[in-house]
Motif scaffolding. Structure first.
Motif: not given
Length: 108
Positions: A9-15
Motif C-alpha cells: 500500500d506504499i504509494v510513490h510520492e509523485k505518482y
C-alpha cells in the motif's frame, strides 16, 4: 500465482498509481524475504516466474506496459515505461530510462 513479491500500500510520492513491492522470498543473492523494492503499476511490470531473479530496487519504476524479466534489475531511479521490455540480465541504474517500444537485452 505470485509467490515472489507483493504490491504494498506504499504509494510513490509523485505518482500515486505506483506502489512499492516487497519480496515474499529470497531472490538471488541480494534480496531477502521482507525486503522492500522499487515501484510498479501492476504485476505485469515485473516477472514472477519461478527461477526468475529480476528485481526492482530503490526508487526505480516499472510502469504502463513496461516489463522487467529474465534476471534484469532496475536500481536507483531507473525507469521502464510505455511498452518497453528489459530482459536477459540487463542492469539499469542511475537516472536511466527505457520507454516507448524499446527492447533492451543483456545491457548495462
Amino acid at each position: 500465482m505470485n509467490t515472489k513479491y507483493e504490491i504494498t500500500d506504499i504509494v510513490h510520492e509523485k505518482y500515486p498509481f505506483l506502489h512499492r513491492i516487497r519480496a515474499l522470498r529470497d531472490i538471488g543473492s541480494e534480496v531477502k524475504a521482507g525486503d522492500l523494492g522499487g515501484f510498479v503499476e501492476s504485476e505485469s511490470n515485473l516477472s514472477f516466474e519461478p527461477g526468475d531473479d529480476a528485481w526492482i530496487f530503490h526508487d526505480a519504476i516499472a510502469a504502463g506496459e513496461g516489463c522487467v524479466d529474465k534476471g534484469s534489475v532496475l536500481r536507483d531511479r531507473a525507469v521502464v515505461c510505455g511498452c518497453a521490455y528489459v530482459s536477459h540480465k540487463t542492469e539499469m541504474s542511475g537516472d536511466s530510462r527505457v520507454e516507448d517500444d524499446a527492447y533492451i537485452r543483456g545491457a548495462r
